[in-house]
Design a protein around this motif. Structure first.
Motif, PDB file in Angstrom:
ATOM      1  N   ALA A   1      81.163 145.040  16.136  1.00 35.81           N
ATOM      2  CA  ALA A   1      82.023 144.020  16.737  1.00 35.81           C
ATOM      3  C   ALA A   1      81.191 142.957  17.431  1.00 35.81           C
ATOM      4  CB  ALA A   1      82.988 144.675  17.726  1.00 35.81           C
TER       5      ALA A   1
ATOM      6  N   GLU B   1      82.271 155.419  17.279  1.00 33.28           N
ATOM      7  CA  GLU B   1      82.665 154.460  18.300  1.00 33.28           C
ATOM      8  C   GLU B   1      81.539 153.498  18.656  1.00 33.28           C
ATOM      9  OE1 GLU B   1      84.544 154.404  22.858  1.00 33.28           O
ATOM     10  OE2 GLU B   1      84.321 156.287  21.759  1.00 33.28           O
TER      11      GLU B   1
ATOM     12  N   ASP C   1      88.266 149.131  11.073  1.00 32.57           N
ATOM     13  CA  ASP C   1      88.951 148.527  12.206  1.00 32.57           C
ATOM     14  C   ASP C   1      87.964 148.368  13.353  1.00 32.57           C
ATOM     15  OD1 ASP C   1      91.381 148.559  10.807  1.00 32.57           O
ATOM     16  OD2 ASP C   1      91.782 150.625  11.450  1.00 32.57           O
ATOM     17  N   LEU C   2      87.871 147.131  13.877  1.00 25.95           N
ATOM     18  CA  LEU C   2      86.939 146.845  14.961  1.00 25.95           C
ATOM     19  C   LEU C   2      87.695 146.420  16.209  1.00 25.95           C
ATOM     20  CD1 LEU C   2      84.072 144.801  13.268  1.00 25.95           C
ATOM     21  CD2 LEU C   2      84.146 147.240  13.775  1.00 25.95           C
ATOM     22  N   PRO C   3      87.218 146.810  17.388  1.00 27.06           N
ATOM     23  CA  PRO C   3      87.872 146.385  18.628  1.00 27.06           C
ATOM     24  C   PRO C   3      87.720 144.883  18.840  1.00 27.06           C
ATOM     25  CG  PRO C   3      85.802 147.536  19.103  1.00 27.06           C
ATOM     26  CD  PRO C   3      86.064 147.701  17.645  1.00 27.06           C
ATOM     27  N   GLY C   4      88.837 144.173  18.831  1.00 26.55           N
ATOM     28  CA  GLY C   4      88.819 142.753  19.153  1.00 26.55           C
ATOM     29  C   GLY C   4      88.284 141.826  18.084  1.00 26.55           C
ATOM     30  N   GLN C   5      88.050 142.317  16.862  1.00 21.32           N
ATOM     31  CA  GLN C   5      87.474 141.488  15.802  1.00 21.32           C
ATOM     32  C   GLN C   5      88.185 141.732  14.480  1.00 21.32           C
ATOM     33  OE1 GLN C   5      85.251 139.136  16.168  1.00 21.32           O
ATOM     34  NE2 GLN C   5      84.676 139.573  18.287  1.00 21.32           N
ATOM     35  N   ASP C   6      88.260 140.682  13.672  1.00 23.48           N
ATOM     36  CA  ASP C   6      88.731 140.812  12.296  1.00 23.48           C
ATOM     37  C   ASP C   6      87.514 140.868  11.381  1.00 23.48           C
ATOM     38  OD1 ASP C   6      91.451 140.746  12.906  1.00 23.48           O
ATOM     39  OD2 ASP C   6      91.464 138.561  12.969  1.00 23.48           O
TER      40      ASP C   6
ATOM     41  N   ARG D   1      80.957 150.979  15.899  1.00 22.44           N
ATOM     42  CA  ARG D   1      82.024 149.971  15.874  1.00 22.44           C
ATOM     43  C   ARG D   1      81.786 148.904  16.941  1.00 22.44           C
ATOM     44  NH1 ARG D   1      86.294 151.737  12.557  1.00 22.44           N
ATOM     45  NH2 ARG D   1      86.142 153.954  12.079  1.00 22.44           N
ATOM     46  N   GLU D   2      81.346 149.313  18.104  1.00 19.99           N
ATOM     47  CA  GLU D   2      81.071 148.349  19.169  1.00 19.99           C
ATOM     48  C   GLU D   2      79.919 147.427  18.792  1.00 19.99           C
ATOM     49  OE1 GLU D   2      80.404 150.648  22.659  1.00 19.99           O
ATOM     50  OE2 GLU D   2      82.512 151.249  22.881  1.00 19.99           O
TER      51      GLU D   2
END
Length: 345
Positions: free
Chosen positions: A151, A144, A167-172, A147-148
């Motif tokens: 991102a 986690e 898979d990233l929070p809020g990002q492609d 990933r942050e």
């Protein structure tokens, strides 16, 4: 007292020798940014002057000035120097190096561990050294916190391509991955073709993206007969797991990696069951924990070399301002005696 060391040649000295302005030298070094075109004759004089006096550009300064210096970063959350020539990460790195050479990029390998030799991280004291490069190819597992951080890096505009879907929070995040779902479905179909009506998908507790894709491929392969398939995710293979699966009729096993496969074989043998007489199996990837798989093990081969190449090509595409959709490369299915059963697979 020894005299202080002489500083290297400067842009001003290059400009004087080439008979041009210092601004022209800067434009040659930065590739003619801001729409200014440098005549070829001028460019050649500047390059010749640089060679004569041994001028070496300060790539960090050029990066801060906004120019591309044709350097790509390589960052991995895992140790990158292999313990053998057959290390799992080696083909990725070979592919990265080959494509970078083809596209005329240098590579900057980030190997700095975390504080006090701890976990590798993108940021140290709020800053990232990855920005020394034009863009970065990344590898490794993400938790986690990672990933942050990733991102934040991508959201800050640093061109980044990951080897493996992440898979990233809020990002492609642009990525290159293998088609684990299709490969798993093919392996499952091979077991079914051998007469193994009851099958088991055996995975680890870690729910990383490639594991999710593999399980999805397994469920797709059984979409017309889901009651004869089961999924088990474990830390280690136990006698209770093996005995229970065999007792309900499981004869075909798909293992996420070779460690689980070896554990299943050892436990099954201790219980009096052997392959391929009593069950068949396949491994859903290349070896991670050893140099190569034992003879006779059916398995899926991940296109690691080509994934490394494609990651660099995708990053170069990003740097050129071209949209870079994810790339999913096919795996290779290698049938073998471990499938068991009574039909061709």
């Amino acid at each position: 007292m020894a005299p202080p060391p002489r500083k290297g040649p400067t842009q001003r000295e290059v400009a004087r020798l080439a008979g041009v302005s210092q601004a022209a030298v800067s434009q040659v070094l930065n590739g003619g940014v801001d729409g200014i075109r440098i005549p070829d004759a001028t460019r050649q004089r500047v390059l010749q002057a640089m060679q004569e006096i041994g001028y070496v550009p300060n790539v960090a300064a050029r990066r801060l000035a906004g120019g591309h210096n044709r350097i790509l970063g390589v960052f991995t959350y895992e140790p990158v120097f292999p313990t053998s020539t057959r290390d799992f990460f080696t083909p990725f790195l070979e592919g990265i190096e080959e494509a970078a050479a083809e596209l005329d990029y240098d590579l900057l390998l980030h190997t700095r561990p975390g504080p006090q030799g701890g976990r590798r991280a993108v940021y140290h004291d709020g800053a990232s050294r990855l920005r020394l490069a034009d863009g970065t190819v990344m590898l490794g597992l993400l938790d986690e916190q990672r990933r942050e951080d990733l991102a934040q890096l991508v959201g800050g505009g640093h061109p980044t391509v990951f080897i493996g879907r992440r898979d990233l929070p809020g990002q492609d995040l642009p990525y290159v991955t293998a088609d684990y779902a299709a490969a798993t479905a093919q392996a499952c179909a091979a077991l079914l073709a051998r007469g193994h009506r009851h099958t088991l998908y055996l995975g680890t507790l870690t729910r990383h993206e490639s594991a999710v894709d593999r399980e999805l491929g397994y469920r797709r392969a059984l979409r017309h007969d889901p009651e004869h398939g089961r999924v088990e995710r474990v830390e280690t293979v136990t006698p209770e797991l093996v005995a229970g699966a065999l007792r309900v009729g499981v004869t075909g096993v798909l293992c996420e990696n070779e460690r689980l496969t070896a554990e299943w074989i050892a436990v099954a043998q201790a219980l009096g069951h052997r392959w391929p007489q009593d069950y068949g199996f396949a491994v859903l990837g290349d070896p991670i924990y050893q140099g190569e798989l034992p003879a006779g093990w059916a398995h899926v081969t991940i296109p690691r070399l080509e994934m490394g190449r494609e990651a660099v090509r995708l990053l170069a595409q990003l740097l050129a301002g071209v949209p870079a959709p994810p790339r999913i490369l096919p795996c290779r299915w290698v049938p073998a005696a471990s499938l068991g059963g009574n039909a061709s697979g």
